[in-house]
Motif scaffolding. Sequence first.
Motif, PDB file in Angstrom:
ATOM      1  N   LYS A  69       0.815  -1.220   0.000  1.00 32.21           N
ATOM      2  CA  LYS A  69       0.000   0.000   0.000  1.00 32.21           C
ATOM      3  C   LYS A  69       0.847   1.268   0.000  1.00 32.21           C
ATOM      4  N   LYS A  70       2.163   1.118  -0.040  1.00 30.68           N
ATOM      5  CA  LYS A  70       3.029   2.292   0.007  1.00 30.68           C
ATOM      6  C   LYS A  70       3.314   2.873  -1.368  1.00 30.68           C
ATOM      7  N   ILE A  71       3.253   2.031  -2.412  1.00 27.99           N
ATOM      8  CA  ILE A  71       3.614   2.500  -3.745  1.00 27.99           C
ATOM      9  C   ILE A  71       2.489   3.348  -4.341  1.00 27.99           C
ATOM     10  N   MET A  72       1.338   2.737  -4.493  1.00 27.09           N
ATOM     11  CA  MET A  72       0.149   3.425  -5.029  1.00 27.09           C
ATOM     12  C   MET A  72      -1.060   2.881  -4.298  1.00 27.09           C
ATOM     13  N   GLY A  73      -2.098   3.670  -4.276  1.00 28.20           N
ATOM     14  CA  GLY A  73      -3.328   3.217  -3.656  1.00 28.20           C
ATOM     15  C   GLY A  73      -4.150   2.367  -4.618  1.00 28.20           C
ATOM     16  N   LEU A  74      -5.117   1.663  -4.072  1.00 29.17           N
ATOM     17  CA  LEU A  74      -5.982   0.818  -4.884  1.00 29.17           C
ATOM     18  C   LEU A  74      -6.774   1.651  -5.886  1.00 29.17           C
ATOM     19  N   GLY A  75      -7.202   2.841  -5.499  1.00 25.90           N
ATOM     20  CA  GLY A  75      -7.940   3.714  -6.411  1.00 25.90           C
ATOM     21  C   GLY A  75      -7.114   4.084  -7.634  1.00 25.90           C
ATOM     22  N   ASP A  76      -5.823   4.333  -7.430  1.00 26.39           N
ATOM     23  CA  ASP A  76      -4.932   4.639  -8.555  1.00 26.39           C
ATOM     24  C   ASP A  76      -4.820   3.441  -9.493  1.00 26.39           C
ATOM     25  N   GLY A  77      -4.661   2.274  -8.916  1.00 29.94           N
ATOM     26  CA  GLY A  77      -4.568   1.063  -9.731  1.00 29.94           C
ATOM     27  C   GLY A  77      -5.845   0.786 -10.506  1.00 29.94           C
ATOM     28  N   LEU A  78      -6.994   1.004  -9.859  1.00 20.90           N
ATOM     29  CA  LEU A  78      -8.278   0.786 -10.550  1.00 20.90           C
ATOM     30  C   LEU A  78      -8.525   1.839 -11.629  1.00 20.90           C
ATOM     31  N   ALA A  79      -8.017   3.050 -11.417  1.00 19.25           N
ATOM     32  CA  ALA A  79      -8.138   4.080 -12.455  1.00 19.25           C
ATOM     33  C   ALA A  79      -7.324   3.684 -13.690  1.00 19.25           C
ATOM     34  N   ILE A  80      -6.151   3.123 -13.472  1.00 23.64           N
ATOM     35  CA  ILE A  80      -5.347   2.648 -14.594  1.00 23.64           C
ATOM     36  C   ILE A  80      -6.020   1.445 -15.245  1.00 23.64           C
ATOM     37  N   LEU A  81      -6.623   0.573 -14.436  1.00 25.27           N
ATOM     38  CA  LEU A  81      -7.377  -0.562 -14.976  1.00 25.27           C
ATOM     39  C   LEU A  81      -8.516  -0.072 -15.861  1.00 25.27           C
ATOM     40  N   MET A  82      -9.220   0.967 -15.415  1.00 23.38           N
ATOM     41  CA  MET A  82     -10.291   1.533 -16.225  1.00 23.38           C
ATOM     42  C   MET A  82      -9.738   2.036 -17.559  1.00 23.38           C
ATOM     43  N   THR A  83      -8.594   2.689 -17.517  1.00 25.49           N
ATOM     44  CA  THR A  83      -7.973   3.178 -18.749  1.00 25.49           C
ATOM     45  C   THR A  83      -7.636   2.014 -19.675  1.00 25.49           C
ATOM     46  N   GLY A  84      -7.156   0.911 -19.100  1.00 24.62           N
ATOM     47  CA  GLY A  84      -6.843  -0.263 -19.907  1.00 24.62           C
ATOM     48  C   GLY A  84      -8.071  -0.922 -20.497  1.00 24.62           C
ATOM     49  N   CYS A  85      -9.183  -0.869 -19.787  1.00 24.33           N
ATOM     50  CA  CYS A  85     -10.425  -1.480 -20.284  1.00 24.33           C
ATOM     51  C   CYS A  85     -11.112  -0.609 -21.333  1.00 24.33           C
ATOM     52  N   VAL A  86     -10.997   0.685 -21.182  1.00 25.89           N
ATOM     53  CA  VAL A  86     -11.704   1.604 -22.076  1.00 25.89           C
ATOM     54  C   VAL A  86     -10.921   1.835 -23.363  1.00 25.89           C
ATOM     55  N   PHE A  87      -9.621   2.076 -23.247  1.00 28.55           N
ATOM     56  CA  PHE A  87      -8.780   2.332 -24.411  1.00 28.55           C
ATOM     57  C   PHE A  87      -8.064   1.044 -24.813  1.00 28.55           C
ATOM     58  N   ASN A  88      -7.453   1.044 -25.973  1.00 29.61           N
ATOM     59  CA  ASN A  88      -6.675  -0.130 -26.360  1.00 29.61           C
ATOM     60  C   ASN A  88      -5.342  -0.133 -25.611  1.00 29.61           C
ATOM     61  N   SER A  89      -4.602  -1.206 -25.733  1.00 25.33           N
ATOM     62  CA  SER A  89      -3.371  -1.392 -24.959  1.00 25.33           C
ATOM     63  C   SER A  89      -2.345  -0.295 -25.230  1.00 25.33           C
ATOM     64  N   LYS A  90      -2.156   0.030 -26.492  1.00 23.69           N
ATOM     65  CA  LYS A  90      -1.169   1.048 -26.861  1.00 23.69           C
ATOM     66  C   LYS A  90      -1.554   2.405 -26.277  1.00 23.69           C
ATOM     67  N   SER A  91      -2.813   2.766 -26.388  1.00 22.76           N
ATOM     68  CA  SER A  91      -3.280   4.050 -25.855  1.00 22.76           C
ATOM     69  C   SER A  91      -3.123   4.101 -24.341  1.00 22.76           C
ATOM     70  N   MET A  92      -3.466   3.000 -23.671  1.00 25.58           N
ATOM     71  CA  MET A  92      -3.344   2.959 -22.217  1.00 25.58           C
ATOM     72  C   MET A  92      -1.897   3.154 -21.790  1.00 25.58           C
ATOM     73  N   LEU A  93      -0.974   2.487 -22.464  1.00 24.53           N
ATOM     74  CA  LEU A  93       0.436   2.631 -22.106  1.00 24.53           C
ATOM     75  C   LEU A  93       0.926   4.060 -22.324  1.00 24.53           C
ATOM     76  N   ILE A  94       0.484   4.695 -23.405  1.00 24.68           N
ATOM     77  CA  ILE A  94       0.872   6.086 -23.678  1.00 24.68           C
ATOM     78  C   ILE A  94       0.304   7.012 -22.612  1.00 24.68           C
ATOM     79  N   ILE A  95      -0.967   6.824 -22.251  1.00 23.16           N
ATOM     80  CA  ILE A  95      -1.609   7.674 -21.241  1.00 23.16           C
ATOM     81  C   ILE A  95      -0.893   7.539 -19.898  1.00 23.16           C
ATOM     82  N   VAL A  96      -0.613   6.316 -19.483  1.00 23.26           N
ATOM     83  CA  VAL A  96       0.056   6.100 -18.188  1.00 23.26           C
ATOM     84  C   VAL A  96       1.476   6.660 -18.222  1.00 23.26           C
ATOM     85  N   LEU A  97       2.189   6.457 -19.323  1.00 21.16           N
ATOM     86  CA  LEU A  97       3.537   7.011 -19.442  1.00 21.16           C
ATOM     87  C   LEU A  97       3.507   8.536 -19.378  1.00 21.16           C
ATOM     88  N   LEU A  98       2.590   9.160 -20.109  1.00 18.95           N
ATOM     89  CA  LEU A  98       2.444  10.618 -20.042  1.00 18.95           C
ATOM     90  C   LEU A  98       2.155  11.073 -18.618  1.00 18.95           C
TER      91      LEU A  98
END
Length: 140
Positions: A69-98
């Motif tokens: 629980k020290k690195i990131m919170g569960l909400g942050d991880g689920l927000a990234i999961l939502m990005t992965g589910c909504v956008f394609n893999s390439k877009s999700m990786l670009i968004i998270v990297l940005l």
Amino acid sequence: MIETIISLPVLISGAIMDFKYRKVFIMPFIMASACGIIVNAAVYKRDFKHYALGVGLSVLLVLICLISKKIMGLGDGLAILMTGCVFNSKSMLIIVLLSFLIMSATGITGVIIKKTKLKTKLPFLPFLLVGEVVFLIIQR
């Protein structure tokens, strides 16, 4: 277009809560993730392979959030999961990297101008929101 309608309202409200109260409600991200999978399958007729890498990496990140629980919170991880589910893999990786690049630049700038310390914890969802908006602007 549908990706934006699904993800932006959830990210905006999550970013406000994360910035103001350092608390994130996880249910909207779970529902938006489910909507993203349904839209990709039913509307776009995309195969799960289209976004499987993004979902897989996001699930791995959620597991890391649950274990440590020290690195990131569960909400942050689920927000990234939502990005992965909504956008394609390439877009999700670009968004998270940005998002990570913008967050790093902000943190480094804060340390240089002595507004923050190295140990200061920054809320991630505002940066994920900015990363997604930058991605959507660049994409158009």
